[in-house]
Design a protein around this motif. Sequence first.
Motif, mmCIF file in Angstrom:
data_model
loop_
_atom_site.group_PDB
_atom_site.id
_atom_site.type_symbol
_atom_site.label_atom_id
_atom_site.label_comp_id
_atom_site.label_asym_id
_atom_site.label_seq_id
_atom_site.Cartn_x
_atom_site.Cartn_y
_atom_site.Cartn_z
ATOM 1 N N MET B 59 -51.270 -43.432 18.842
ATOM 2 C CA MET B 59 -50.462 -43.755 17.662
ATOM 3 C C MET B 59 -50.568 -42.653 16.601
ATOM 4 O O MET B 59 -49.641 -42.422 15.836
ATOM 5 C CB MET B 59 -50.890 -45.106 17.084
ATOM 6 N N LEU B 60 -51.719 -41.975 16.570
ATOM 7 C CA LEU B 60 -51.900 -40.873 15.615
ATOM 8 C C LEU B 60 -51.521 -39.517 16.215
ATOM 9 O O LEU B 60 -51.684 -38.491 15.569
ATOM 10 C CB LEU B 60 -53.361 -40.811 15.135
ATOM 11 N N GLU B 61 -51.040 -39.535 17.465
ATOM 12 C CA GLU B 61 -50.694 -38.287 18.153
ATOM 13 C C GLU B 61 -51.880 -37.323 18.182
ATOM 14 O O GLU B 61 -51.733 -36.107 18.016
ATOM 15 C CB GLU B 61 -49.457 -37.635 17.538
ATOM 16 N N ARG B 141 -40.706 -51.556 13.534
ATOM 17 C CA ARG B 141 -39.728 -50.535 13.134
ATOM 18 C C ARG B 141 -40.322 -49.433 12.269
ATOM 19 O O ARG B 141 -39.636 -48.491 11.912
ATOM 20 C CB ARG B 141 -38.515 -51.176 12.466
ATOM 21 N N ALA B 142 -41.597 -49.494 11.931
ATOM 22 C CA ALA B 142 -42.201 -48.465 11.066
ATOM 23 C C ALA B 142 -43.511 -47.955 11.661
ATOM 24 O O ALA B 142 -44.592 -48.178 11.116
ATOM 25 C CB ALA B 142 -42.422 -49.018 9.652
ATOM 26 N N PRO B 143 -43.419 -47.238 12.783
ATOM 27 C CA PRO B 143 -44.654 -46.795 13.468
ATOM 28 C C PRO B 143 -45.515 -45.865 12.612
ATOM 29 O O PRO B 143 -46.718 -45.757 12.848
ATOM 30 C CB PRO B 143 -44.137 -46.070 14.721
ATOM 31 N N TRP B 144 -44.898 -45.185 11.604
ATOM 32 C CA TRP B 144 -45.684 -44.289 10.742
ATOM 33 C C TRP B 144 -46.698 -45.056 9.903
ATOM 34 O O TRP B 144 -47.599 -44.449 9.333
ATOM 35 C CB TRP B 144 -44.753 -43.470 9.830
ATOM 36 N N LEU B 145 -46.553 -46.385 9.802
ATOM 37 C CA LEU B 145 -47.548 -47.161 9.032
ATOM 38 C C LEU B 145 -48.829 -47.371 9.831
ATOM 39 O O LEU B 145 -49.831 -47.848 9.292
ATOM 40 C CB LEU B 145 -46.956 -48.504 8.586
ATOM 41 N N LEU B 146 -48.793 -47.013 11.130
ATOM 42 C CA LEU B 146 -49.993 -47.047 11.980
ATOM 43 C C LEU B 146 -50.624 -48.433 12.046
ATOM 44 O O LEU B 146 -51.833 -48.552 12.279
ATOM 45 C CB LEU B 146 -51.029 -46.016 11.495
ATOM 46 N N THR B 151 -57.848 -46.668 12.545
ATOM 47 C CA THR B 151 -58.008 -45.312 12.009
ATOM 48 C C THR B 151 -59.217 -45.229 11.079
ATOM 49 O O THR B 151 -59.770 -46.253 10.670
ATOM 50 C CB THR B 151 -56.769 -44.860 11.200
ATOM 51 N N SER B 153 -58.947 -44.272 8.146
ATOM 52 C CA SER B 153 -58.419 -44.525 6.796
ATOM 53 C C SER B 153 -58.679 -45.976 6.407
ATOM 54 O O SER B 153 -57.764 -46.800 6.372
ATOM 55 C CB SER B 153 -56.927 -44.191 6.752
#
Lengths: 281, 281
Positions: B59-61, B141-146, B151, B153
């Motif tokens: 997910m974090l590439e 729909r918002a994969p950037w929110l992880l 993580t 974070s």
Amino acid sequence: MRVLAMLDGNLADPEGRHLRVDDLGLMRGDGVFETVLVVDGVPRELGPHLDRLERSAAMLELPVPDRAAWERCVRLVLDTWSGPSEMALKLVYTRGPEFGDGTPTGFAMGLPIGEKVLRNREAGVRAVTLERGFDPEIVSRAPWLLLGAKTLSYAVNMAALRWAEAHDAEEAIFLAADGSVLEGPTSNVVVAQGRTLRTTPPSSGILRGTTQGALFRAAEREGWVTKVEPLTLDDLTEADGLFLASSVRKITRVHTLDGKPLPDSGALHSELAALYESEYA
Amino acid sequence: MRVLAMLDGNLADPEGRHLRVDDLGLMRGDGVFETVLVVDGVPRELGPHLDRLERSAAMLELPVPDRAAWERCVRLVLDTWSGPSEMALKLVYTRGPEFGDGTPTGFAMGLPIGEKVLRNREAGVRAVTLERGFDPEIVSRAPWLLLGAKTLSYAVNMAALRWAEAHDAEEAIFLAADGSVLEGPTSNVVVAQGRTLRTTPPSSGILRGTTQGALFRAAEREGWVTKVEPLTLDDLTEADGLFLASSVRKITRVHTLDGKPLPDSGALHSELAALYESEYA
């Protein structure tokens, strides 16, 4: 060229190993940071940056940063730097090792501005809007969400920028659940319409912008109207110019939003860039 | 007693300095982690933990974790440990130094279970519900929110636990914007009603629980019904028992929620704790 000074007042090798694995800044993203622009040896907005570091630290209940120690640490990096005329100066302050004596970790690192940032300053950027997921009205009643603190927990901000780059853009702009505009992952949003500059309010859970603040001060002096108020997506697309402000970006022009070209704001960008620079002339 | 092994296969001094300041795990909370419970030298759910580490990394590439290297690293810690019979084993994997050669940072650290966790396992905990701010329907729909990635974070998770402790509680339970139950800052939520166990779904943006998974496997074997479905706050307060599951907590009982005592679930807790342990008998 990188220069590293620890908060205890000593220079250190930037390639060296200085942190314990149990530093809570690493283990939990439990710390705060600032990035200061330095031009010709002079840090810009150092006071506001240190003020914001203190506010962020307070929101995380970190020990109060020792301002004099930070100023000495910054001075040490500035005095040691022999790189390009522009430097990005990172200030990092963490809760320190979990199994330590309670001393926080702090350091300042100077490094050159990245090529990509310099290129974007000149050429402008394409940006995509991305949902951030929260509603601005939650900010005041949910302090544990740390909205408005500049923490080291930036995995989402980095993922948003990777998403942008994978979708033909260099930058992202976050939108709140109610559709209102928030900020970029590492920048503030500024729109110009006529002789008015507008940016989004810190009460919506964004960081108070130091570069945006400097631009607004300069603009007010020259007779512009400035407003800090909620913005909609339409406000961005209908403006004369849309810009992202941050220490290293300065005032970077957005020429394309969500794949659609925005009105040419080249001349406006030059005017705002000059206004911003006039603060440091 | 702490044991540290780096992913390159070497033991290291846990009090030593092994990380560069520009490690993106520190600078950006840009990495992933797992905490594995080890009992009498045997790691519990190591496979599911490494699976989840891989999913989080994807997910974090991040570069795909080298599973064999992780297994060797874990083995080295286990073989070196001479502390208490129970160990918390942390696996940490970051994007590595920003100005390095692209090699990720990885290490495994074994440490004793904290006193507070052991006490809470026995006595149960008071929990408070806290708003998390997002709506479950944003997750897909918002994969950037992880959401769903474990993580580094974790500043918000830590702030939520500090908030709980400042408000007469030991634990927090996050609620989504639509009021549905999510998870604890470092645990999963499990409720028991009759012979049914329920937990909240990963599709709502929470972490898939390894300990919850083990409990459900054991319970199913003994004829319990298990359900993974959205839960409301009423589901928590009206259940026969409310529990937080995590590797180090095992199955910890919540006896008070938002200041109100819940039904006595002492006997139920003993039954579930025994079910969970039966997975490793």
